[in-house]
Design a protein around this motif. Structure first.
Motif, PDB file in Angstrom:
ATOM      1  N   PHE A 274      -1.728  -0.312  -4.739  1.00 10.36           N
ATOM      2  CA  PHE A 274      -1.177  -1.387  -3.937  1.00 10.36           C
ATOM      3  C   PHE A 274      -0.996  -2.678  -4.742  1.00 10.36           C
ATOM      4  O   PHE A 274       0.015  -3.388  -4.595  1.00 10.36           O
ATOM      5  CB  PHE A 274      -2.116  -1.640  -2.746  1.00 10.36           C
ATOM      6  CG  PHE A 274      -1.713  -2.771  -1.858  1.00 10.36           C
ATOM      7  CD1 PHE A 274      -0.710  -2.618  -0.911  1.00 10.36           C
ATOM      8  CD2 PHE A 274      -2.350  -4.004  -1.952  1.00 10.36           C
ATOM      9  CE1 PHE A 274      -0.345  -3.666  -0.079  1.00 10.36           C
ATOM     10  CE2 PHE A 274      -1.995  -5.055  -1.125  1.00 10.36           C
ATOM     11  CZ  PHE A 274      -0.976  -4.886  -0.186  1.00 10.36           C
ATOM     12  N   ARG A 279       4.108  -0.800  -3.747  1.00  9.26           N
ATOM     13  CA  ARG A 279       3.850  -1.012  -2.330  1.00  9.26           C
ATOM     14  C   ARG A 279       5.184  -1.281  -1.648  1.00  9.26           C
ATOM     15  O   ARG A 279       6.157  -1.684  -2.301  1.00  9.26           O
ATOM     16  CB  ARG A 279       2.879  -2.177  -2.088  1.00  9.26           C
ATOM     17  CG  ARG A 279       3.325  -3.515  -2.616  1.00  9.26           C
ATOM     18  CD  ARG A 279       2.297  -4.611  -2.388  1.00  9.26           C
ATOM     19  NE  ARG A 279       2.729  -5.853  -3.024  1.00  9.26           N
ATOM     20  CZ  ARG A 279       2.451  -6.193  -4.277  1.00  9.26           C
ATOM     21  NH1 ARG A 279       1.708  -5.396  -5.029  1.00  9.26           N
ATOM     22  NH2 ARG A 279       2.908  -7.327  -4.784  1.00  9.26           N
ATOM     23  N   PHE A 285      -3.075  -3.950   2.871  1.00 10.08           N
ATOM     24  CA  PHE A 285      -4.239  -3.183   2.433  1.00 10.08           C
ATOM     25  C   PHE A 285      -5.467  -3.753   3.127  1.00 10.08           C
ATOM     26  O   PHE A 285      -5.632  -4.969   3.221  1.00 10.08           O
ATOM     27  CB  PHE A 285      -4.421  -3.279   0.919  1.00 10.08           C
ATOM     28  CG  PHE A 285      -5.639  -2.567   0.404  1.00 10.08           C
ATOM     29  CD1 PHE A 285      -5.581  -1.231   0.051  1.00 10.08           C
ATOM     30  CD2 PHE A 285      -6.863  -3.231   0.299  1.00 10.08           C
ATOM     31  CE1 PHE A 285      -6.712  -0.561  -0.406  1.00 10.08           C
ATOM     32  CE2 PHE A 285      -7.997  -2.579  -0.154  1.00 10.08           C
ATOM     33  CZ  PHE A 285      -7.916  -1.238  -0.510  1.00 10.08           C
TER      34      PHE A 285
END
Length: 296
Positions: A274, A279, A285
């Motif tokens: 991430f 992403r 997240f």
């Protein structure tokens, strides 16, 4: 040097003081990527793809940039922007403050469509703070008031303020459609001076067994209860030890793998993806462990 000084602008302290007093009244809102930071981390949108000052998302768009209520309220900062920087290809302007906190190592623009070398981020400190630092894949450095920096946000970078003093920056994000020169961000070419000496921070060397000792020790204590704490601990080390800014995530994966806890290992893999790999636009997240993750 990946990130470097583009030039320097003059700042009128008396005029700026009034704007900073107004800025202090802006509320702290949830950031688009709050998970990147700890402590007091504030981004205030002055210009963007929308006139909504509460929208902090940076994205690609192809229509004129719009000024927000915050941008209009900060009249001297608006004067600094209009008097020094071009609006061609300017996509977002924010103030950024970080107090007693850190923005952990990450890459920007990974969720966007353009080639990463078309994005150009400009930072201008409006305040000096001897305890505030930035880093990228090459150095840890300190930006000084009035310096105009290119911050290479397409590579792994981070920021920290070890104090409870303010350090407000201007952040201007450009996205160019093709080849460009860094001096294209300035109205007056004479401001462009990439030969100014940056303040590079000398860091302590680490012993040959530093990594092994750290990984072994933390693997014995890491769990879903302290995962976030250890992430931020590891992220901070490169500011004073001579290691790579991105080592923290490789070490985190090793620590969690060695711990034998598959839930924290999978979380570490996903965090590294991430922050520095890939992403989607708007993806978030969570450092919290869901019930399904705890059962892994």
């Amino acid at each position: 040097m990946a990130s470097y000084i583009l030039g320097k602008i003059n700042i009128d302290d008396e005029k700026l003081k009034r704007d900073l007093e107004i800025h202090n009244e802006f509320p702290k809102i949830a950031e688009e990527y709050d998970e990147f930071g700890t402590g007091f981390w504030q981004n205030c949108t002055l210009w963007s793809w929308t006139s909504d000052e509460l929208n902090t998302m940076y994205k690609d768009y192809d229509y004129p940039i719009q000024q927000t209520r915050y941008g209009k309220a900060l009249t001297y900062i608006d004067e600094l922007i209009r008097g020094n920087f071009t609006f061609n290809n300017l996509k977002m302007v924010r103030t950024r403050n970080l107090i007693d906190g850190m923005v952990i190592p990450h890459k920007d623009f990974v969720e966007l469509e353009r080639s990463k070398d078309q994005y150009f981020r400009v930072f201008i400190p409006l305040e000096d703070n001897e305890y505030a630092f930035h880093s990228d894949e090459e150095n840890v450095f300190q930006m000084k008031k009035g310096e105009v920096w290119f911050l290479d946000a397409a590579i792994v970078h981070a920021a920290i303020n070890f104090s409870n003093k303010s350090r407000i920056f201007l952040c201007l994000d450009y996205a160019f459609p093709g080849p460009f020169s860094p001096k294209d961000v300035f109205i007056n070419d004479s401001v462009y001076n990439p030969n100014l000496d940056p303040t590079i921070i000398k860091r302590e060397e680490v012993s040959s067994d530093f990594k092994e000792s750290l990984v072994t020790s933390l693997s014995k204590v890491i769990s879903k209860y302290n995962f976030r704490d250890i992430v931020f601990l590891l992220s901070k080390i490169h500011f004073y030890k001579n290691i790579s800014v991105s080592d923290c995530y490789d070490w985190l994966v090793e620590i969690t793998e060695k711990s034998g806890d598959s839930s924290v290992y999978n979380k570490a893999i996903n965090l590294r993806r991430f922050l520095v790999e890939e992403r989607k636009l708007g993806e978030r997240f969570s450092f919290n462990f869901s019930e399904s993750e705890q059962l892994v």
